[in-house]
Design an enzyme around this catalytic site. Structure first.
Site, mmCIF file in Angstrom:
data_model
loop_
_atom_site.group_PDB
_atom_site.id
_atom_site.type_symbol
_atom_site.label_atom_id
_atom_site.label_comp_id
_atom_site.label_asym_id
_atom_site.label_seq_id
_atom_site.Cartn_x
_atom_site.Cartn_y
_atom_site.Cartn_z
ATOM 1 N N LYS A 274 24.599 70.217 48.646
ATOM 2 C CA LYS A 274 25.973 70.460 47.613
ATOM 3 C C LYS A 274 26.080 71.376 46.101
ATOM 4 C CE LYS A 274 28.939 68.208 50.987
ATOM 5 N NZ LYS A 274 29.643 68.949 51.407
ATOM 6 N N ARG A 348 28.945 65.898 62.662
ATOM 7 C CA ARG A 348 29.366 66.096 63.728
ATOM 8 C C ARG A 348 27.587 65.591 64.393
ATOM 9 N NH1 ARG A 348 29.278 72.740 62.818
ATOM 10 N NH2 ARG A 348 30.453 71.754 61.108
#
Ligand code: BES
Ligand code: MN
Ligand code: ZN
Length: 494
Positions: A274, A348
Site C-alpha cells: 500500500k 477474503r
C-alpha cells in the site's frame, strides 16, 4: 473509565440525591410538563429556564439550572431533544451521551436522568442511558493514562420500573463488548500480532464462560487452510484461527449461528504494498475480529438463549522474502484453487478458510461475516454506513432492520450473477480480485464460494469500523461497529 455504578431510582424527582439531574425537554417547550412537580419544588426555575433566550431545546443543547432547597439534586441540566415529531432513538442516544459529557465537564461524578413517556419506557430509557454513558465516555488509556484532573461519571441513576434493572444489566454487557472491541482496534499493531491477539481473546473469552479453541499454524497446515497460511507467510508472527462458542444448556446439539470476523492485525498490502499515507489506519483491519470477539463476550454475559459460534481468522499481512505473491495459486480448505492477483486482497483469503471451516464443522443455520474488506465499499456508501451482501433476502433484511434500530446502519449491495464472471480464473477456480469496478461486490462474491448453500450475509465495515473524528457516542479510533447490531439480531427469537 472505571466501571460506573448504574442503578434505578424510585420516587419523586425532587428527592433524587445526585449532583446533576438531567431533564430531557423538547424544543420550544412552553410548559414544564411532565416535570411540573419538580418545577414547583424548585420555585418555577425550570419553566423560567425553558422560557429564557439562552435555551431553545434544540437537539443536544444543554442548560444548567441551579436548584433550591426543595430539590435534593445540586443542579438540574436541561437537555434538548429537538422537535417531538423528529425524535428517534438515535437522537435520544446522542443527546444523552452529549448530556453526560456536559455533566462531566461540570465536574459531576454522580448523575441521574429523568424519564418521560415520549422518549421511551423505563426499560428503554435505562438501556439507552446506560449505552450512551458507556459508549460516549469511552476513552482508550492503554498507552496514555487519562489526566489526573479529568473528572469521570462514577454513578448513574435511571428511572426504575418495567424491567429497568434487567435493561441496565443487558446494556452493561453490550457496553463491555463494545469497549473491548474498541480497545482491541486501538491497540498498537505491534501488541496484537496473531499469536498474542489469540491468547488475549482466549483469556477474556474464557473469563466470561465461552469455550475457546485456537488453531495454530501447524494445525492449520494439517487441516489444509492454504489461504490463511498464504497470507500469514509474509509475517514472522504466524496466523491463527480462534473459535469461540456460546452454547447454553439444551442448545448444545442445535445448529448454531456462526459469526466470522476478519482479523488482519496489520495490513501493509504485502507484496502489492500500500502507499504509506494513512497506512497506520490499517491497524484497524481487525475491526471485524473485534466485533465478533465483543459480540461473543456480550452474548455470554447476557446468556442469549441460542448456540453461537464465533470464528476469528488472524494474520498479519506483511511483505517478506517468504511472502505470498501475485500469481500464486493457493488451495483453500474446501479445495477451491485461488489465483492470487493482488496480495492486498488478503481479507477474503483468510475469511475463505474460516468460512469453509465454520460451515463444515458446525453446519450452522446462518453465517454472518464482518470485515474491513474493501475501500470500494467506503467509496460506495461513505464512512458511516456498512455494506451488506447476502445469498438470503430474509437474513439481509433482518440485518438492515437490526442496524437501523441500534444506530449501526448497513445498506444492501446487489449480488447478481454477472459479478461472478469477474472473478473466474483461467488457471484456478477463482481470482482474489475482480478489478476496480464493483470491488465491494466482487469481494462478497468471492466469499460466497466458501459458504456452500448456508444462508449467509457479509457486512463490509471498512468505513464505519474506525473513525478519524470524534462523535457523541465514540471518540476517534476504533468504533466497535457491529457488536450492538449482532447482539440485537442474535437476541431475537428465530
Ligand atoms: N483492508 C483493506 C480494505 C480497507 C480499505 C479497509 C480502506 C479500510 C479502509 C483491504 O484488505 C484491501 O486492501 N482491499 C483492497 C482490495 C483490492 C486489492 C481488490 C482495496 O480495497 O483496495
Ligand atoms: Mn488489504
Ligand atoms: Zn485488509
Amino acid at each position: 473509565m472505571t466501571d460506573p455504578q448504574i442503578t434505578a431510582f424510585d420516587g419523586p424527582l425532587a428527592a433524587v440525591d445526585t449532583e446533576c439531574l438531567l431533564l430531557p425537554v423538547f424544543q420550544d417547550a412552553e410548559a414544564a410538563e411532565p416535570f411540573d412537580e419538580l418545577d414547583t419544588a424548585c420555585g418555577g426555575r425550570i419553566l423560567e429556564a425553558l422560557n429564557s433566550r439562552a435555551f431553545t431545546g434544540k437537539k443536544r443543547r444543554c442548560l444548567a439550572v441551579p436548584t433550591t432547597d426543595g430539590v435534593a439534586a445540586d443542579e438540574i441540566l436541561l437537555v434538548g431533544l429537538g422537535r417531538p415529531d423528529e425524535l428517534d432513538v438515535q437522537t435520544v442516544r446522542e443527546t444523552f451521551a452529549t448530556a453526560f459529557a456536559v455533566a462531566r465537564q461540570r465536574n459531576a461524578s454522580r448523575v441521574a436522568i429523568a424519564g418521560r413517556t415520549e422518549v421511551g419506557t423505563a426499560a428503554e430509557t435505562a438501556a439507552t442511558a446506560t449505552e450512551a454513558l458507556l459508549l460516549g465516555e469511552y476513552r482508550f488509556t492503554r498507552y496514555k493514562p487519562a489526566p489526573d484532573d479529568m473528572s469521570t461519571i462514577e454513578e448513574l441513576l435511571v428511572p426504575s420500573g418495567g424491567g429497568a434493572a434487567e435493561a441496565i444489566d443487558r446494556s452493561r454487557a453490550i457496553g463491555a463488548g463494545v469497549t473491548w472491541a474498541r480497545d482491541l482496534v486501538n491497540t498498537s499493531p505491534s501488541d496484537k500480532r496473531p499469536p498474542r491477539f489469540a491468547e488475549n481473546v482466549r483469556a477474556v473469552a474464557e473469563s466470561v464462560g465461552l469455550a475457546c479453541n485456537v488453531i495454530d499454524e501447524d494445525r492449520a497446515a494439517e487441516l489444509g487452510m492454504g489461504a490463511l497460511l498464504a497470507v500469514g507467510r509474509g509475517s514472522t508472527a504466524a496466523p491463527r484461527l480462534v473459535i469461540l462458542e456460546h452454547a447454553p444448556e439444551g442448545t448444545e446439539s442445535t445448529a448454531p449461528v456462526c459469526i466470522v470476523g476478519k482479523g488482519v492485525t496489520f495490513d501493509t498490502g504485502g507484496i502489492s504494498i500500500k502507499p504509506s499515507a494513512n497506512m497506520d489506519h490499517m491497524k484497524s483491519d481487525m475491526g471485524g475480529a473485534a466485533a465478533v470477539a465483543g459480540t461473543m463476550r456480550a452474548v455470554a454475559e447476557i446468556n442469549v438463549q441460542r448456540r453461537i459460534v464465533g470464528l476469528i481468522p488472524m494474520a498479519e499481512n506483511m511483505p517478506d522474502g517468504d511472502a505470498y505473491r501475485p500469481g500464486d495459486l493457493v488451495e483453500a480448505l474446501n479445495g477451491k484453487m485461488i489465483e492470487v492477483l493482488n496480495t492486498d486482497a488478503e481479507g477474503r483469503m483468510i475469511l475463505a478458510d474460516a468460512l469453509a471451516y465454520g460451515v463444515r464443522e458446525f453446519e450452522p443455520s446462518h453465517v454472518v461475516d464482518l470485515a474491513t474488506l474493501t475501500g470500494a465499499c467506503v467509496v460506495a456508501l461513505g464512512e458511516d454506513i456498512a455494506g451488506v451482501m447476502a445469498n438470503d433476502d430474509d437474513l439481509r433484511g433482518e440485518l438492515v432492520a437490526a442496524g437501523e434500530i441500534v444506530g449501526e446502519r448497513v445498506w444492501p449491495l446487489p449480488m447478481f450473477d454477472i459479478y461472478d464472471d469477474l472473478i473466474k480464473s483461467k488457471v484456478g477456480d477463482i481470482k482474489n480480485t475482480g478489478g476496480r469496478w464493483g470491488g465491494a461486490i466482487t469481494a462478497a462474491k468471492f466469499l460466497e464460494n466458501f459458504v456452500d448453500h448456508t444462508p449467509w450475509a457479509h457486512l463490509d465495515i471498512a468505513g464505519p469500523a474506525y473513525r478519524t473524528k470524534s462523535g457523541p457516542l465514540a471518540p476517534a479510533g476504533g468504533v466497535g461497529f457491529g457488536v450492538r447490531l449482532l447482539v440485537h439480531w442474535l437476541s431475537q427469537a428465530d
